[in-house]
Design a protein around this motif. Sequence first.
Motif, PDB file in Angstrom:
ATOM      1  N   TRP A 180       0.824  -1.205   0.000  1.00  0.00           N
ATOM      2  CA  TRP A 180       0.000   0.000   0.000  1.00  0.00           C
ATOM      3  C   TRP A 180       0.863   1.261   0.000  1.00  0.00           C
ATOM      4  O   TRP A 180       0.463   2.299  -0.514  1.00  0.00           O
ATOM      5  CB  TRP A 180      -0.895   0.030   1.246  1.00  0.00           C
ATOM      6  N   ASN A 181       2.028   1.154   0.594  1.00  0.00           N
ATOM      7  CA  ASN A 181       2.798   2.359   0.895  1.00  0.00           C
ATOM      8  C   ASN A 181       4.285   2.106   0.652  1.00  0.00           C
ATOM      9  O   ASN A 181       4.851   1.165   1.201  1.00  0.00           O
ATOM     10  CB  ASN A 181       2.550   2.704   2.379  1.00  0.00           C
ATOM     11  N   PHE A 182       4.887   2.942  -0.179  1.00  0.00           N
ATOM     12  CA  PHE A 182       6.313   2.814  -0.493  1.00  0.00           C
ATOM     13  C   PHE A 182       7.114   3.938   0.168  1.00  0.00           C
ATOM     14  O   PHE A 182       8.139   4.367  -0.350  1.00  0.00           O
ATOM     15  CB  PHE A 182       6.519   2.843  -2.016  1.00  0.00           C
ATOM     16  N   ASP A 183       6.647   4.397   1.321  1.00  0.00           N
ATOM     17  CA  ASP A 183       7.266   5.544   1.989  1.00  0.00           C
ATOM     18  C   ASP A 183       8.754   5.322   2.274  1.00  0.00           C
ATOM     19  O   ASP A 183       9.558   6.242   2.197  1.00  0.00           O
ATOM     20  CB  ASP A 183       6.518   5.843   3.290  1.00  0.00           C
ATOM     21  N   LYS A 184       9.127   4.090   2.593  1.00  0.00           N
ATOM     22  CA  LYS A 184      10.532   3.809   2.909  1.00  0.00           C
ATOM     23  C   LYS A 184      11.437   3.973   1.688  1.00  0.00           C
ATOM     24  O   LYS A 184      12.645   4.116   1.824  1.00  0.00           O
ATOM     25  CB  LYS A 184      10.664   2.402   3.499  1.00  0.00           C
ATOM     26  N   SER A 185      10.834   3.968   0.497  1.00  0.00           N
ATOM     27  CA  SER A 185      11.608   4.194  -0.735  1.00  0.00           C
ATOM     28  C   SER A 185      11.669   5.678  -1.083  1.00  0.00           C
ATOM     29  O   SER A 185      12.295   6.056  -2.075  1.00  0.00           O
ATOM     30  CB  SER A 185      10.966   3.435  -1.902  1.00  0.00           C
ATOM     31  N   ASN A 186      10.988   6.506  -0.286  1.00  0.00           N
ATOM     32  CA  ASN A 186      10.855   7.932  -0.611  1.00  0.00           C
ATOM     33  C   ASN A 186      11.732   8.823   0.270  1.00  0.00           C
ATOM     34  O   ASN A 186      11.386   9.972   0.525  1.00  0.00           O
ATOM     35  CB  ASN A 186       9.389   8.378  -0.458  1.00  0.00           C
ATOM     36  N   ARG A 187      12.848   8.319   0.736  1.00  0.00           N
ATOM     37  CA  ARG A 187      13.645   9.074   1.710  1.00  0.00           C
ATOM     38  C   ARG A 187      15.112   9.208   1.301  1.00  0.00           C
ATOM     39  O   ARG A 187      15.996   9.220   2.135  1.00  0.00           O
ATOM     40  CB  ARG A 187      13.566   8.396   3.081  1.00  0.00           C
TER      41      ARG A 187
END
Length: 515
Positions: A180-187
């Motif tokens: 659902w969420n690729f936030d860890k790839s957005n840093r």
Amino acid sequence: MAKRLKTLRLILGDQLNHQHSWFNDEQDDITYVLMEMRQETDYVVHHIQKVVAFFSAMRNFGNYLRNKDFQVIYLSINDPENLQNLDKNLNKIISEKNIEKFEYQFPDEYRLDEQLKKFSKHLHIKSEAFDSEHFFTKRDDLEKFYEGKKQLTMEYFYRYMREKNNILMATEKDPEGGKWNFDKSNRKKWTGDPEIPHERGFRKDVSKILKEIEQAEIKTMGSLDEKKFNWPTSREDSLSVLNYFCKNLLIHFGDFQDALHTEQEYLFHSRLSFSMNSKMLSPREVVDSVIDFYYEHRDTIDISQVEGFVRQILGWREYMRGIYWKEMPGYRRANKLDNQNKLPEFYWNAETKMNCLHHSIKNSLENAYAHHIQRLMITGNYALLTQTHPDEVDHWYLGIYIDAIEWVEITNTRGMSQFADGGIVATKPYVSSGSYINKMSNYCKNCHYKVSKKTEEDACPFNSLYWNFLDSKREYLKGNQRMKMMFSLLDKKDPGELEKIRKRAKKIISNPSIF
């Protein structure tokens, strides 16, 4: 067929929706009114580019309606007929034009919603309010979604929105890409590679509007090159920026959406927030355009780039609007941490030796823009660590950013950034020492202060401020499970070191101008 009543329709400055169903109606006996008013320019001090952008976009929209042969009354800021107040202007037009019915779209700001409800209630003619036909959700959808739940976690609402609107879904229940969420790839930190394309610029001559604003003696902040105004102020402009984002910036948006750099003002960000918040573009068409482009270029664009962008609009933007209507009007008075200090003067001139704050504020003053991490983890982080009153922070954020309208500004500022709501929006205060800023940026590299030091004269102010904040706000935050580890580390500090931290932090908070 019954004769239509002679109708006046109000269009507010953030309701420039070309696709609204109003414009499909039979237009006989309908007059549209748009107004530039001191009521709206003066309730906070706005950035000059923000005032120019709204006036320019409103005028373009008025011309669009006239070109379609609609009847339009447009009150510019110095028009002698302009009484500079919504109620007064409407009453005057209704009387002079023998209007038989008044219609308006639901405002997105609580104060205008209350004003128009009160105004309509006292009218001697019929009135009716309509949806603005812009958002994915209705005002109360979020409140209904969380009914009976203890905590308002955005992630669950976001997943619901994805399923409901069939956006980035592999099946009815399964997200595309398996997550659902690729936030860890957005840093990722940007260090010069890949190359960032120049933003889709305009370099418009806005000297005429600027002269009118100066003539009206409207108090503003920030700066503007009158021949190089760089923001979209029409639907055509906005579609051009959207198209440019898809073709040139989307490919790396997700990777570097949290990055910070001294030489980059926009990085891979879209610069579409003003176009959406003024409704020249709808969130649905922005999301659809980005996803369509992704599907056509899946061999070169990773889903993590697209999901990160969709989450900001379909998730965060709709979530914040829902919080706003659920919690207002009390939300604007929330100050759960009892912060009382003034915002430092350098927020209006960028004159500080702290490199991160200097660059973030300078960008804000020069471009009426800063991306979400600059707002949250630089200017917002510092304001919270120095225990600034949330009213002070609200007024600055609402005024300085071109996309700032209260429904989205106050929830992000008072909620996410300042934790003044006690945890309605965020599960913990978003505070950090200098280490996070160093991790995500090059700000610390040439700073006057040393990010590795804690309490010395040349130590990064964020370091002592961070531990002092935890120490002084322990009573407010001790029950927060997500803060447990940090309080454990605080407890392990030597009493002598803690005293030095308090002393250094007190000096910074008491004398911000010398830092």
